[in-house]
Design a protein around this motif. Structure first.
Motif, PDB file in Angstrom:
ATOM      1  N   LEU A 116      56.566  17.987  72.945  1.00 25.49           N
ATOM      2  CA  LEU A 116      56.908  18.628  74.308  1.00 25.49           C
ATOM      3  C   LEU A 116      55.821  19.865  73.943  1.00 25.49           C
ATOM      4  O   LEU A 116      55.401  20.389  75.429  1.00 25.49           O
ATOM      5  N   TYR A 117      55.070  20.114  73.621  1.00 27.07           N
ATOM      6  CA  TYR A 117      54.420  21.751  73.039  1.00 27.07           C
ATOM      7  C   TYR A 117      52.937  20.561  74.512  1.00 27.07           C
ATOM      8  O   TYR A 117      52.168  20.935  74.472  1.00 27.07           O
ATOM      9  N   LEU A 118      52.473  19.260  73.912  1.00 27.25           N
ATOM     10  CA  LEU A 118      51.525  18.004  74.842  1.00 27.25           C
ATOM     11  C   LEU A 118      51.691  18.149  75.717  1.00 27.25           C
ATOM     12  O   LEU A 118      51.366  18.959  76.888  1.00 27.25           O
ATOM     13  N   LEU A 119      52.599  17.786  76.471  1.00 32.54           N
ATOM     14  CA  LEU A 119      53.480  17.757  77.740  1.00 32.54           C
ATOM     15  C   LEU A 119      53.060  19.201  78.068  1.00 32.54           C
ATOM     16  O   LEU A 119      53.054  19.561  79.686  1.00 32.54           O
ATOM     17  N   SER A 153      43.827  22.797  81.220  1.00 33.75           N
ATOM     18  CA  SER A 153      44.188  21.634  79.639  1.00 33.75           C
ATOM     19  C   SER A 153      44.846  20.406  80.074  1.00 33.75           C
ATOM     20  O   SER A 153      44.690  19.759  78.944  1.00 33.75           O
ATOM     21  N   PHE A 154      45.180  19.996  81.522  1.00 29.40           N
ATOM     22  CA  PHE A 154      45.158  18.472  81.218  1.00 29.40           C
ATOM     23  C   PHE A 154      43.738  17.704  80.636  1.00 29.40           C
ATOM     24  O   PHE A 154      43.853  16.942  80.387  1.00 29.40           O
ATOM     25  N   PHE A 180      41.294  15.164  74.478  1.00 26.46           N
ATOM     26  CA  PHE A 180      41.996  14.787  73.194  1.00 26.46           C
ATOM     27  C   PHE A 180      42.849  13.514  72.827  1.00 26.46           C
ATOM     28  O   PHE A 180      42.907  12.675  71.637  1.00 26.46           O
ATOM     29  N   LEU A 181      42.886  13.279  73.853  1.00 20.71           N
ATOM     30  CA  LEU A 181      44.124  11.533  73.933  1.00 20.71           C
ATOM     31  C   LEU A 181      43.082  10.361  73.941  1.00 20.71           C
ATOM     32  O   LEU A 181      43.153   9.281  73.371  1.00 20.71           O
ATOM     33  N   ALA A 182      41.736  10.640  73.767  1.00 21.76           N
ATOM     34  CA  ALA A 182      40.989  10.050  73.576  1.00 21.76           C
ATOM     35  C   ALA A 182      40.262   9.158  72.464  1.00 21.76           C
ATOM     36  O   ALA A 182      39.586   9.022  71.590  1.00 21.76           O
ATOM     37  N   ASN A 183      40.501   9.948  71.442  1.00 20.22           N
ATOM     38  CA  ASN A 183      40.693   9.788  70.198  1.00 20.22           C
ATOM     39  C   ASN A 183      40.962   8.845  69.306  1.00 20.22           C
ATOM     40  O   ASN A 183      42.368   8.592  69.758  1.00 20.22           O
ATOM     41  N   PRO A 184      40.730   8.382  69.066  1.00 18.54           N
ATOM     42  CA  PRO A 184      40.928   6.065  68.446  1.00 18.54           C
ATOM     43  C   PRO A 184      41.851   6.991  67.868  1.00 18.54           C
ATOM     44  O   PRO A 184      43.387   5.979  67.643  1.00 18.54           O
ATOM     45  N   LEU A 185      41.794   7.533  66.697  1.00 19.24           N
ATOM     46  CA  LEU A 185      43.620   8.137  65.915  1.00 19.24           C
ATOM     47  C   LEU A 185      44.627   8.756  66.017  1.00 19.24           C
ATOM     48  O   LEU A 185      45.691   7.741  65.971  1.00 19.24           O
ATOM     49  N   VAL A 186      44.477   9.451  67.162  1.00 21.15           N
ATOM     50  CA  VAL A 186      44.489  10.015  68.193  1.00 21.15           C
ATOM     51  C   VAL A 186      46.026   9.240  68.753  1.00 21.15           C
ATOM     52  O   VAL A 186      47.225   8.553  69.324  1.00 21.15           O
ATOM     53  N   LYS A 187      44.842   8.078  68.900  1.00 28.19           N
ATOM     54  CA  LYS A 187      45.820   6.406  70.266  1.00 28.19           C
ATOM     55  C   LYS A 187      46.754   5.620  68.857  1.00 28.19           C
ATOM     56  O   LYS A 187      47.849   5.340  69.402  1.00 28.19           O
ATOM     57  N   ILE A 188      45.912   5.753  67.990  1.00 29.86           N
ATOM     58  CA  ILE A 188      47.136   5.267  67.216  1.00 29.86           C
ATOM     59  C   ILE A 188      48.727   5.756  66.411  1.00 29.86           C
ATOM     60  O   ILE A 188      49.212   4.844  66.597  1.00 29.86           O
ATOM     61  N   VAL A 189      48.239   7.252  66.695  1.00 33.52           N
ATOM     62  CA  VAL A 189      49.925   7.885  66.850  1.00 33.52           C
ATOM     63  C   VAL A 189      50.561   7.866  68.067  1.00 33.52           C
ATOM     64  O   VAL A 189      51.685   7.676  67.547  1.00 33.52           O
ATOM     65  N   VAL A 190      50.093   7.613  69.419  1.00 31.43           N
ATOM     66  CA  VAL A 190      50.460   7.485  70.137  1.00 31.43           C
ATOM     67  C   VAL A 190      51.192   6.239  70.181  1.00 31.43           C
ATOM     68  O   VAL A 190      52.301   5.694  70.746  1.00 31.43           O
TER      69      VAL A 190
END
Length: 106
Positions: free
Chosen positions: A20-23, A32-33, A39-49
């Protein structure tokens, strides 16, 4: 199957404030978008997503299965085994599609 449904529900519940914070941050402004996209380009973040996507997709499919069980369809041992295999297969296939999209295959 039941324990995986509970684990996926727990993952969704625990991650809800963060999502919700990210949204909220992504909808605040164009700047901010853009930072959210970075932020979403990070491979670790992609794995979490991807893990959160699996959690949502599995929880959704298992929820439909449990609704069918509540209506007394496939209540036998064999029917329960078949529906659990279907849930695992469908949620896995959907997660693979999300992974392909997330990592830029299409």
């Amino acid at each position: 199957m039941s324990i995986l449904h509970r684990i996926s529900g727990l993952l969704l519940f625990v991650s809800l404030p963060f999502l919700l914070y990210l949204l909220d941050q992504s909808l605040t402004s164009e700047i901010s978008f853009d930072s959210f996209k970075g932020f979403l380009a990070n491979p670790l973040v992609k794995i979490v997503v991807l893990v959160l996507s699996w959690s949502f997709l599995f929880h959704f499919c298992a929820g439909i299965r449990f609704l069918l069980l509540d209506t007394h369809r496939a209540v036998s041992k064999e029917g329960g085994k078949q529906t659990s295999i279907v849930v695992l297969a469908v949620s896995s296939l959907l997660t693979i599609v999300v992974a392909l999209k997330l990592f830029g295959a299409f």
